[in-house]
Every structure is written in structure tokens, then in C-alpha cells.
Design a protein around this motif. Structure first.
Motif, PDB file in Angstrom:
ATOM      1  N   LEU A 157       0.853  -1.185   0.000  1.00  0.00           N
ATOM      2  CA  LEU A 157       0.000   0.000   0.000  1.00  0.00           C
ATOM      3  C   LEU A 157       0.893   1.241   0.000  1.00  0.00           C
ATOM      4  N   ASP A 158       0.683   2.114  -0.973  1.00  0.00           N
ATOM      5  CA  ASP A 158       1.435   3.369  -1.069  1.00  0.00           C
ATOM      6  C   ASP A 158       0.795   4.381  -0.123  1.00  0.00           C
ATOM      7  N   LEU A 159       1.419   4.592   1.019  1.00  0.00           N
ATOM      8  CA  LEU A 159       0.840   5.479   2.020  1.00  0.00           C
ATOM      9  C   LEU A 159       0.835   6.929   1.559  1.00  0.00           C
ATOM     10  N   ALA A 160       1.851   7.319   0.805  1.00  0.00           N
ATOM     11  CA  ALA A 160       1.909   8.700   0.327  1.00  0.00           C
ATOM     12  C   ALA A 160       0.730   8.998  -0.602  1.00  0.00           C
ATOM     13  N   ALA A 161       0.324   7.987  -1.382  1.00  0.00           N
ATOM     14  CA  ALA A 161      -0.768   8.201  -2.334  1.00  0.00           C
ATOM     15  C   ALA A 161      -2.122   8.316  -1.640  1.00  0.00           C
ATOM     16  N   THR A 162      -2.206   7.924  -0.374  1.00  0.00           N
ATOM     17  CA  THR A 162      -3.484   8.000   0.337  1.00  0.00           C
ATOM     18  C   THR A 162      -3.690   9.347   1.012  1.00  0.00           C
ATOM     19  N   ALA A 163      -2.659  10.185   1.038  1.00  0.00           N
ATOM     20  CA  ALA A 163      -2.761  11.475   1.720  1.00  0.00           C
ATOM     21  C   ALA A 163      -3.853  12.335   1.081  1.00  0.00           C
ATOM     22  N   GLY A 164      -4.771  12.795   1.888  1.00  0.00           N
ATOM     23  CA  GLY A 164      -5.824  13.675   1.401  1.00  0.00           C
ATOM     24  C   GLY A 164      -6.971  12.969   0.705  1.00  0.00           C
ATOM     25  N   ARG A 165      -6.882  11.660   0.515  1.00  0.00           N
ATOM     26  CA  ARG A 165      -7.966  10.939  -0.164  1.00  0.00           C
ATOM     27  C   ARG A 165      -9.078  10.606   0.821  1.00  0.00           C
ATOM     28  N   ALA A 166     -10.295  10.575   0.312  1.00  0.00           N
ATOM     29  CA  ALA A 166     -11.424  10.180   1.152  1.00  0.00           C
ATOM     30  C   ALA A 166     -11.253   8.734   1.585  1.00  0.00           C
ATOM     31  N   CYS A 167     -11.755   8.419   2.750  1.00  0.00           N
ATOM     32  CA  CYS A 167     -11.599   7.057   3.276  1.00  0.00           C
ATOM     33  C   CYS A 167     -12.328   6.062   2.389  1.00  0.00           C
ATOM     34  N   PRO A 168     -11.778   4.855   2.229  1.00  0.00           N
ATOM     35  CA  PRO A 168     -12.453   3.840   1.423  1.00  0.00           C
ATOM     36  C   PRO A 168     -13.769   3.425   2.067  1.00  0.00           C
ATOM     37  N   ALA A 169     -14.785   3.236   1.229  1.00  0.00           N
ATOM     38  CA  ALA A 169     -16.114   2.848   1.725  1.00  0.00           C
ATOM     39  C   ALA A 169     -16.295   1.343   1.590  1.00  0.00           C
ATOM     40  N   GLY A 170     -17.137   0.792   2.439  1.00  0.00           N
ATOM     41  CA  GLY A 170     -17.460  -0.623   2.343  1.00  0.00           C
ATOM     42  C   GLY A 170     -16.350  -1.541   2.795  1.00  0.00           C
ATOM     43  N   VAL A 171     -15.543  -1.112   3.760  1.00  0.00           N
ATOM     44  CA  VAL A 171     -14.465  -1.960   4.270  1.00  0.00           C
ATOM     45  C   VAL A 171     -15.065  -3.049   5.152  1.00  0.00           C
ATOM     46  N   PRO A 172     -14.808  -4.334   4.855  1.00  0.00           N
ATOM     47  CA  PRO A 172     -15.365  -5.411   5.686  1.00  0.00           C
ATOM     48  C   PRO A 172     -14.843  -5.332   7.117  1.00  0.00           C
ATOM     49  N   ALA A 173     -15.630  -5.817   8.037  1.00  0.00           N
ATOM     50  CA  ALA A 173     -15.302  -5.699   9.460  1.00  0.00           C
ATOM     51  C   ALA A 173     -14.463  -6.877   9.948  1.00  0.00           C
ATOM     52  N   TRP A 174     -13.445  -7.266   9.156  1.00  0.00           N
ATOM     53  CA  TRP A 174     -12.572  -8.335   9.633  1.00  0.00           C
ATOM     54  C   TRP A 174     -11.767  -7.833  10.832  1.00  0.00           C
ATOM     55  N   THR A 175     -11.519  -8.697  11.776  1.00  0.00           N
ATOM     56  CA  THR A 175     -10.692  -8.340  12.929  1.00  0.00           C
ATOM     57  C   THR A 175      -9.234  -8.234  12.483  1.00  0.00           C
ATOM     58  N   PRO A 176      -8.550  -7.118  12.754  1.00  0.00           N
ATOM     59  CA  PRO A 176      -7.137  -7.002  12.349  1.00  0.00           C
ATOM     60  C   PRO A 176      -6.300  -8.126  12.951  1.00  0.00           C
ATOM     61  N   PRO A 177      -5.540  -8.844  12.134  1.00  0.00           N
ATOM     62  CA  PRO A 177      -4.697  -9.918  12.676  1.00  0.00           C
ATOM     63  C   PRO A 177      -3.738  -9.443  13.751  1.00  0.00           C
ATOM     64  N   ARG A 178      -3.317  -8.187  13.675  1.00  0.00           N
ATOM     65  CA  ARG A 178      -2.364  -7.666  14.649  1.00  0.00           C
ATOM     66  C   ARG A 178      -3.052  -6.726  15.639  1.00  0.00           C
ATOM     67  N   ALA A 179      -4.274  -7.076  16.013  1.00  0.00           N
ATOM     68  CA  ALA A 179      -4.961  -6.316  17.054  1.00  0.00           C
ATOM     69  C   ALA A 179      -4.167  -6.320  18.345  1.00  0.00           C
ATOM     70  N   ASP A 180      -3.349  -7.370  18.542  1.00  0.00           N
ATOM     71  CA  ASP A 180      -2.543  -7.445  19.761  1.00  0.00           C
ATOM     72  C   ASP A 180      -1.485  -6.355  19.812  1.00  0.00           C
ATOM     73  N   LEU A 181      -1.007  -5.897  18.678  1.00  0.00           N
ATOM     74  CA  LEU A 181      -0.030  -4.806  18.651  1.00  0.00           C
ATOM     75  C   LEU A 181      -0.691  -3.439  18.612  1.00  0.00           C
ATOM     76  N   LEU A 182      -1.866  -3.371  18.023  1.00  0.00           N
ATOM     77  CA  LEU A 182      -2.532  -2.085  17.851  1.00  0.00           C
ATOM     78  C   LEU A 182      -3.207  -1.611  19.136  1.00  0.00           C
ATOM     79  N   ALA A 183      -3.546  -2.561  20.016  1.00  0.00           N
ATOM     80  CA  ALA A 183      -4.220  -2.171  21.269  1.00  0.00           C
ATOM     81  C   ALA A 183      -3.265  -1.380  22.149  1.00  0.00           C
ATOM     82  N   ARG A 184      -3.766  -0.323  22.713  1.00  0.00           N
ATOM     83  CA  ARG A 184      -2.931   0.548  23.565  1.00  0.00           C
ATOM     84  C   ARG A 184      -2.943   0.029  25.012  1.00  0.00           C
TER      85      ARG A 184
END
Length: 408
Positions: free
Chosen positions: A381-408
Motif C-alpha cells: 500500500l502506497d501510504l503517500a498516495a493516500t494522503a488527502g484521499r477520502a476514506c475507502p467505503a465498504g471496508v469489511p469488518a474483519w478483525t485485524p490480525p495484529r490487534a494485539d499490537l494495535l491495542a494501547r
């Protein structure tokens, strides 16, 4: 799994269902039922991959990552797919429709072939490190088998040889057997199969073909093919677990302060001794995480890591972490930065619903499991290309595999 494997296994299981039922009273009905059950099981074993048409619902690479192996690969949504497949067979196949009206055995066989075909698809996709989430919407987690390479010639040979021997025209039968052997030799020449694996596959195919050549043993040949496949999966499961334990021990010894969250194991085709791996670790005290990619051989004295099939080895340099465990590359980052980026970039947040091994370097994010595929890393995923773009719609609600790292 690839669709050739899905098709061959579906045909083989359909043949077993057909031969497990009492014969139809007339020859024409028996022929129609045979074709119907093989077609139904093979089609059901491929049907969920029609979600490839849904990949355009999201921009690349999110469309492929979040829609393929998506809703059509869940147990709940297999029900309407099965009903649609049965309806199509009923509407488009007049002879089959007439047979189903009069034959209880044909109806039972069709039901079994369709149910088994759909379950086979999810089950076989589970076997590799890509993963499935079969219990959505009740459970959005990904499940990974980490046992079988995504293109596995053992299944081609085990089910393919008896199926080819059932072809009525001798010239076509021998041509397809030669084609199967030629494909195996081609993979060996390209470095995807070792010499021992190639010899074992050719011997397996010859043995099953000879068994099928005895007409009265047709069912035995297909049952043996199923037994060989199940045994291979079981052996791979044991080998993969042993490989993961060796990797974890080597990594923990190298850095006792780290916590190993996950080790993704990728098998080599028809070779239970060689495994590629990607690990992800964290060090809470240092506020960091690290991914490491490497190779493990379960018998380094007989088969050193660098003698595993060359087509699937990462380019040098390599570094030995322990006997039989080689490290290829490493990516590290700060946990706080990962969490901040995920919170602040909705494209990255969506991408993290797929990424099991997220390597974020510079302006790109890639899943490190797919670092050296023939078509490049299709997850990038090109992160620079996502700057300023509207958020993607219709993203499935899969549980992030790395939820263990993302949790604060």
C-alpha cells in the motif's frame, strides 16, 4: 489454494460420492448422475472464488486483500451460494432435472457433493498461511493453517492420476498423464521441487494409475488418493508445528526480552522439511516491534537450509540464527508510531484488517509474508498516495490480525 487444486480435489470427492451410492436402475441415468455429481462437487469447490469479481469494490490493493477470501468464504454465506448452484444445475441441465425428480439417490448425492465441495473450498484455503475467516459475521478473526503451500502438486497427483485413468480414450489418457509428469518436471527444473520430491510424486502417480487401471478397484484408487492427501496434510501439520517451535526457540534465545506474537509458516511444495517463516515480536519496555523473515530446515544435517528448493529461497545475504534456522531480512519500528499511523490513516487502518505481518517502511506498507512472490508483493500500500484521499467505503469488518499490537 489454486483453482486447479480445487477442481481436481472436487472431482475426486465427487467421484467418491458417486461410487458410494447404489447404482441407478438404467445406464443413462447412471451416466447422468456420474456427470452431475462430479460437476456439482467441482463447481462447489470453486464457487467461492467468484468473489474475485468483487475486488473492484475497493481500490488496489484493498480490493483484493479485503474482498477475496471474503464473504463468499464464510460458512453462513456458503448457504445462498449452494442454493444458487443447485438452482443453476436444475434450470440448465434438463437430463439432470429429470433424474433428480425420480431418483432419491441422485438427490442425496447432489446434496452431499455440493455441501462437501463448499466445505472443501474453505477447508483447503485454511491450510495455507493466507488465511480465512469462516465464522463471520459472528467472529471476524482470521484463521491460518500454515501447513500447505498454496499450489500443492501432491493433490494434483493423488487425485489427478486416478481421474485421468478414468478417461475413456486411451490417447487422451496417456497425453494427460504425460502432461502431469511434464508439469512436475517443469516445476523441478524451475527450482520449486527437489529431486526427492519429484521422484516421490512420480512414484505416487504411477502407483495410483496402476491401481485405477484395474476397473474393479476404481473406488479403492480414489479412496487411497483421499487417504494420501489427508495423511500428507497431517504430516505437514506436525512438521509445521515442529518448525515453528524451532524458530521461536532460536529467536527467543537471540533476544530474551522480546515477546513473539506470531510466526507465519509457509510450506515448500511436497517438501515437509523446508519452511519459510515470518515472525513478529514486540519489546514493550523499548516500545518497539520487529519482523523477521527466514527459513528453517527440520533436518539440517541431511538437508541444510540453503539446499531447500532454490526457487523459493530469498536472495542473500543470509544469517544463521541456530542450526537449521536462517534469517533473511528484518524490519523494525516503534509501537507508538504504528498505532498513531493506524489511527490517523483510514487507508492503513483498512489495510491492517488483512495484514498479518505488517512491515511499514518509509511511505509504503507491505505484508512481509509475500515479500518474494513471482508477481512481487501484491499487498503493498502506497501510504503517500493516500494522503488527502477520502476514506475507502465498504471496508469489511474483519478483525485485524495484529490487534494485539494495535491495542494501547
Amino acid at each position: 489454494m489454486d483453482n486447479i487444486t480445487h477442481t481436481v480435489v472436487g472431482l475426486g470427492v465427487g467421484e467418491l460420492v458417486q461410487r458410494s451410492l447404489p447404482a441407478e436402475p438404467d445406464e443413462a441415468g447412471q451416466r447422468t448422475r456420474h456427470r452431475l455429481l462430479l460437476t456439482a462437487c467441482a463447481a462447489a469447490s470453486n464457487f467461492p472464488d467468484l468473489d474475485l469479481f468483487l475486488t473492484r469494490l475497493l481500490p488496489d490493493p484493498l480490493g483484493y486483500l479485503l474482498q477475496h477470501r471474503g464473504h463468499t468464504h464464510t460458512l453462513l454465506y456458503e448457504v445462498p451460494q449452494a442454493l444458487l448452484l443447485v438452482a443453476l444445475l436444475w434450470l440448465l441441465w434438463p437430463n439432470a432435472r429429470a433424474l433428480l425428480r425420480r431418483s432419491q439417490h441422485a438427490r442425496a448425492g447432489l446434496g452431499a457433493a455440493v455441501v462437501l465441495g463448499f466445505l472443501l473450498h474453505i477447508g483447503m484455503d485454511f491450510l495455507n498461511s493466507y488465511g480465512v475467516h469462516p465464522f463471520y459475521p459472528f467472529d471476524g478473526r482470521w484463521f491460518y493453517g500454515d501447513m500447505i503451500f498454496i499450489i500443492e502438486p501432491v493433490f494434483w497427483v493423488a487425485f489427478g492420476a486416478p481421474l485421468i485413468m478414468a478417461i475413456g480414450r486411451p490417447w487422451l489418457r496417456w497425453l494427460m498423464l504425460a502432461g502431469l509428469a511434464g508439469a512436475l518436471c517443469y516445476f523441478a527444473a524451475r527450482g520449486y521441487l527437489g529431486t526427492v520430491s519429484l521422484a516421490a510424486l512420480l512414484a505416487l502417480g504411477a502407483g495410483l494409475a496402476c491401481l485405477k487401471a484395474a476397473r474393479r478397484r476404481s473406488r479403492r484408487a480414489m479412496a487411497l488418493a483421499l487417504l494420501v492427501s489427508v495423511g500428507f496434510v497431517a504430516a505437514q501439520g506436525v512438521a509445521g508445528t515442529a518448525g515453528r517451535q524451532r524458530v521461536q526457540a532460536a529467536l527467543q534465545a537471540a533476544d530474551p526480552q522480546s515477546r513473539i506474537h506470531d510466526v507465519a509458516m509457509t510450506a515448500f511444495p511436497a517438501q515437509p522439511l523446508c519452511w519459510a517463516f515470518v515472525s513478529i515480536e514486540s519489546n514493550v519496555a523499548a516500545g518497539s516491534y520487529r519482523l523477521r523473515r527466514g527459513l528453517v530446515s527440520l533436518a539440517p544435517g541431511w538437508l541444510p537450509p540453503q539446499q531447500c528448493p532454490s526457487g523459493l529461497l530469498d536472495p542473500p545475504p543470509h544469517r544463521a540464527a541456530a542450526p537449521g534456522v536462517e534469517l533473511y531480512s528484518e524490519v523494525s519500528g516503534k509501537l507508538a508510531e504504528l498505532r498513531s499511523q493506524a489511527d490517523g490513516n483510514c487507508w492503513l487502518s483498512a489495510w491492517l484488517r488483512f495484514a498479518r505481518m505488517p512491515a511499514i517502511t518509509g511511505a509504503t506498507a507491505s505484508d512481509m509474508r509475500f515479500a518474494t512472490t513471482p508477481r512481487g508483493n501484491f499487498t503493498t500500500l502506497d501510504l503517500a498516495a493516500t494522503a488527502g484521499r477520502a476514506c475507502p467505503a465498504g471496508v469489511p469488518a474483519w478483525t485485524p490480525p495484529r490487534a494485539d499490537l494495535l491495542a494501547r
